[in-house]
Enzyme design. Sequence first.
Site, PDB file in Angstrom:
ATOM      1  N   LYS A   1      25.938  32.880  37.348  1.00 26.68           N
ATOM      2  CA  LYS A   1      25.050  31.927  38.003  1.00 26.68           C
ATOM      3  C   LYS A   1      24.169  31.205  36.997  1.00 26.68           C
ATOM      4  O   LYS A   1      23.973  31.671  35.885  1.00 26.68           O
ATOM      5  CB  LYS A   1      24.215  32.645  39.065  1.00 26.68           C
ATOM      6  CG  LYS A   1      24.784  32.432  40.466  1.00 26.68           C
ATOM      7  CD  LYS A   1      24.757  30.960  40.868  1.00 26.68           C
ATOM      8  CE  LYS A   1      25.790  30.685  41.958  1.00 26.68           C
ATOM      9  NZ  LYS A   1      25.915  29.243  42.229  1.00 26.68           N
TER      10      LYS A   1
ATOM     11  N   TYR B   1      34.066  29.787  37.795  1.00 25.76           N
ATOM     12  CA  TYR B   1      32.887  30.635  37.930  1.00 25.76           C
ATOM     13  C   TYR B   1      32.685  31.502  36.687  1.00 25.76           C
ATOM     14  O   TYR B   1      33.564  32.238  36.284  1.00 25.76           O
ATOM     15  CB  TYR B   1      33.004  31.540  39.154  1.00 25.76           C
ATOM     16  CG  TYR B   1      31.765  32.382  39.337  1.00 25.76           C
ATOM     17  CD1 TYR B   1      30.572  31.784  39.725  1.00 25.76           C
ATOM     18  CD2 TYR B   1      31.770  33.744  39.069  1.00 25.76           C
ATOM     19  CE1 TYR B   1      29.417  32.529  39.852  1.00 25.76           C
ATOM     20  CE2 TYR B   1      30.625  34.498  39.197  1.00 25.76           C
ATOM     21  CZ  TYR B   1      29.450  33.879  39.588  1.00 25.76           C
ATOM     22  OH  TYR B   1      28.315  34.620  39.701  1.00 25.76           O
TER      23      TYR B   1
ATOM     24  N   ASP C   1      22.535  33.888  29.387  1.00 27.26           N
ATOM     25  CA  ASP C   1      22.919  35.280  29.631  1.00 27.26           C
ATOM     26  C   ASP C   1      23.867  35.666  28.499  1.00 27.26           C
ATOM     27  O   ASP C   1      24.966  35.134  28.395  1.00 27.26           O
ATOM     28  CB  ASP C   1      23.613  35.363  31.000  1.00 27.26           C
ATOM     29  CG  ASP C   1      24.112  36.771  31.323  1.00 27.26           C
ATOM     30  OD1 ASP C   1      24.139  37.625  30.406  1.00 27.26           O
ATOM     31  OD2 ASP C   1      24.487  37.002  32.484  1.00 27.26           O
TER      32      ASP C   1
HETATM   33  C1  F6R Z   1      26.567  37.706  37.679  1.00 22.52           C
HETATM   34  C2  F6R Z   1      26.514  38.151  39.054  1.00 22.52           C
HETATM   35  C3  F6R Z   1      27.197  39.385  39.451  1.00 22.52           C
HETATM   36  C4  F6R Z   1      28.713  39.412  39.203  1.00 22.52           C
HETATM   37  C5  F6R Z   1      29.326  40.687  39.767  1.00 22.52           C
HETATM   38  C6  F6R Z   1      30.813  40.787  39.475  1.00 22.52           C
HETATM   39  O1  F6R Z   1      25.661  36.662  37.461  1.00 22.52           O
HETATM   40  O2  F6R Z   1      25.890  37.562  39.852  1.00 22.52           O
HETATM   41  O3  F6R Z   1      26.922  39.618  40.807  1.00 22.52           O
HETATM   42  O4  F6R Z   1      29.296  38.280  39.759  1.00 22.52           O
HETATM   43  O5  F6R Z   1      28.694  41.796  39.205  1.00 22.52           O
HETATM   44  O6  F6R Z   1      31.002  40.695  38.119  1.00 22.52           O
HETATM   45  P1  F6R Z   1      32.429  40.895  37.413  1.00 22.52           P
HETATM   46  O7  F6R Z   1      33.370  39.949  38.073  1.00 22.52           O
HETATM   47  O8  F6R Z   1      32.159  40.525  35.976  1.00 22.52           O
HETATM   48  O9  F6R Z   1      32.804  42.328  37.574  1.00 22.52           O
HETATM   49 MG    MG Z   2      25.230  38.538  33.495  1.00 29.18          MG
HETATM   50 MG    MG Z   3      21.670  36.053  35.348  1.00 29.54          MG
END
Ligand code: F6R
Ligand code: MG
Ligand code: MG
Length: 371
Positions: free
Chosen positions: A238, A235, A13
């Site tokens: 994913k 974290y 990613d």
């Molecule tokens: C990324 C994912 C998203 C983020 C979510 C919060 O793989 O699954 O669901 O975890 O959009 O992202 P932040 O913390 O970057 O605002």
């Molecule tokens: Mg992403």
């Molecule tokens: Mg992804």
Amino acid sequence: MTEKVTASIIKADVGGLPGHVLVPEEILEVARRNLQEAKESGEIIDFRVFNAGDDLDLVMTHREGVDSEKIHKLAWETFEKATEKAKELKLYGAGQDLLADAFSGNVRGMGPGVAEMEFTERKAEPLLAFLMDKTEPGAFNLPIFRIFADPFNTAGLVIDPSLHSGFVFEIWDIMESRRVFMKTPEEMYDILALIGGKSRFVIKRVYPKEGGKLPADEPVAVISTEKLYKIAGEYVGKDDPVALVRAQSGLPAVGEVIEAFAFPHLVSGWMRGSHNGPLMPVPFRYSKCTRFDGPPRVIGAGFQLANGVLVGPVDLFDDPAFDLTRQKAMDVADYIRRHGPFEPHRLPGEDMEYTTLPKVMDKLKTRFEEV
Ligand code: F6R
Ligand code: MG
Ligand code: MG
């Protein structure tokens, strides 16, 4: 260099548009251009570039074998160039999966996910790539098990004498960094005892058994098992795994492989890597995670290999035959979403350890008193 062919998927990613929805065309184009140069210089035989939601997936064929420094470097440099573009466009999470500052011999442990296998190309070699977003490597356990071990999925296990003797599963314990080889059908229940715990035990490869139509030392399926949080220590998004599966002539038929995705099973990784949701098989054009950053999705790309050249892809889930699966996935998504912050929509405590939840818990620590 060997005469065998190697198929590699290396993925990362490197930035999303908007948020974590998808990889935009500008980034796909950077990757295509870089791999086209490598193809013209003879470094790789062929390639295709895909996006699984916000993941940039490079499918490549070559004769360098698995874990080749040359191929991994090519992928890393492709991700670096894509990251440059992502930064210029101010995409969300630009370069997020490139966890190391510089390439050092192999992308494993540096952030990207890898699924590759080297094998002797048969007279006709169907090769299927499955690319997921918003989920973890264990999401492949159920479909891969069903493809190679479940006679209710794969008719050939019953009907075709060349499949009848079963397969060998290489299973990794990703918490303890160890592995075990187990055979189906004889060890089927033991295998399920492990891989049912999909956040810890994951199928890494499947091999034919000795004495069959295919060489027992050449894998017929491989899954990326990188756990980002194990690398980063926290974290960072994913893992969004990928897999390669060979089919036909002594292996499950293409249709038996695809059939295993007709049930939208629950997987973890939706929204903030912290929720369970159904895995929805979609055509390439719907490879974008929208609702609640999901639901988790898989796309399938079907090829025939012609001396390493990729003929295809065929968009495997672009078929009304999967409409009911998608409908069911959406019903399940709707149902489970109504749990809001409650388990089992939200993951249980131990699986939340590497999310942002412990930071919230920390804040409350001093407020508790003995009872
Ligand atoms: C990324 C994912 C998203 C983020 C979510 C919060 O793989 O699954 O669901 O975890 O959009 O992202 P932040 O913390 O970057 O605002
Ligand atoms: Mg992403
Ligand atoms: Mg992804």
